[in-house]
Design a protein around this motif. Structure first.
Motif, mmCIF file in Angstrom:
data_model
loop_
_atom_site.group_PDB
_atom_site.id
_atom_site.type_symbol
_atom_site.label_atom_id
_atom_site.label_comp_id
_atom_site.label_asym_id
_atom_site.label_seq_id
_atom_site.Cartn_x
_atom_site.Cartn_y
_atom_site.Cartn_z
ATOM 1 N N GLY A 3 0.827 -1.194 0.000
ATOM 2 C CA GLY A 3 0.000 0.000 0.000
ATOM 3 C C GLY A 3 0.862 1.244 0.000
ATOM 4 N N HIS A 105 -5.463 5.433 -4.052
ATOM 5 C CA HIS A 105 -5.221 4.641 -2.848
ATOM 6 C C HIS A 105 -4.479 5.529 -1.853
ATOM 7 C CE1 HIS A 105 -6.260 0.812 -4.889
ATOM 8 N NE2 HIS A 105 -5.811 1.462 -5.949
ATOM 9 N N VAL B 44 -10.803 4.966 2.322
ATOM 10 C CA VAL B 44 -10.833 3.782 1.461
ATOM 11 C C VAL B 44 -12.035 3.904 0.542
ATOM 12 C CG1 VAL B 44 -11.085 1.276 1.388
ATOM 13 C CG2 VAL B 44 -9.692 2.333 3.178
#
Lengths: 115, 111
Positions: A3, A105, B44
């Motif tokens: 990530g 993200h 998210v």
């Protein structure tokens, strides 16, 4: 990494000092974004990178703020002569490219506190 | 910059209740994204809606895009404590693909 990684996770510094915040995007992501989230407010766009260039710096609040990206990967956001109003969570996001269909993200942010 | 208004700003409910949060603009959205953010974490992405009148479902979450593409809603059925978080709507800006966010709805689901 899997990530977006940001460091440090927390930073406390005195007014007037310079700070540097780091963002490691997802490997292979060419687009990188910095946002700021202040208490009680939504996310505020700061700057966008495509590769190493920054076609949109319009969100930087003053000339004390600057950012760079090297090697098309890691980015650093620098705040000079910090002020108390700079206290916020600074979030970095990356996406595969600038195509709006590609999701952004987000990392977990750096919480910056200016004393 | 297009202003996104979210309501309510805060919502505290009991487990099992239903709820709806709203995102509105005076201008037409090209598309709209919904995010959820938990404390100490980044947002998210939950869903992107593109077509006017579109409805998308994600388990107990139902997202609707208004016919005129100026508003959107998020409905949660039988809320659970795990749904607690800050729900944000966001729109792609006119410059590049940066996002413009609403101020969010802080949802607390009490057990």
């Amino acid at each position: 990494g899997a990530g977006v990684s940001q460091s440090p996770s927390n930073k406390v510094t005195e007014k007037g000092k310079d700070v540097e915040l780091r963002c490691d995007p997802i490997s292979g992501h060419t687009a990188l974004y910095w946002y700021r989230q202040s208490l009680g407010q939504g996310l505020e766009f700061l700057i966008y990178f495509q590769g190493n260039s920054a076609p949109d710096k319009s969100g930087l609040p003053s000339d004390r703020f600057s950012a760079e990206r090297t090697g098309g990967s890691v980015s650093t956001l620098t705040i000079q002569r910090t002020q108390q109003e700079d206290s916020a969570v600074y979030l970095c996001a990356s996406s595969l490219d600038r195509d709006p269909n590609q999701p952004q993200h987000f990392g977990d942010g750096t919480r910056l506190s200016i004393l | 910059t297009q202003l996104l208004e979210q309501s309510p700003q805060f919502l505290s409910i009991q487990e099992g209740e239903n709820l709806t949060v709203y995102c509105n603009s005076s201008s037409v959205f090209s598309s709209l994204q919904w995010y959820r953010q938990e404390p100490g974490e980044g947002p998210v992405l939950l869903v992107t809606v593109v077509t006017g009148g579109e409805v998308k479902k994600l388990k107990r979450l139902t997202f609707q895009f208004g016919d005129a593409r100026k508003d959107s809603s998020l409905h949660i059925t039988a809320a659970q404590p795990g749904d607690t978080g800050l729900y944000l709507c966001a729109q792609e800006g006119t410059s590049g693909s940066r996002l413009t966010f609403g101020e969010g709805t802080q949802l607390t689901v009490n057990p």
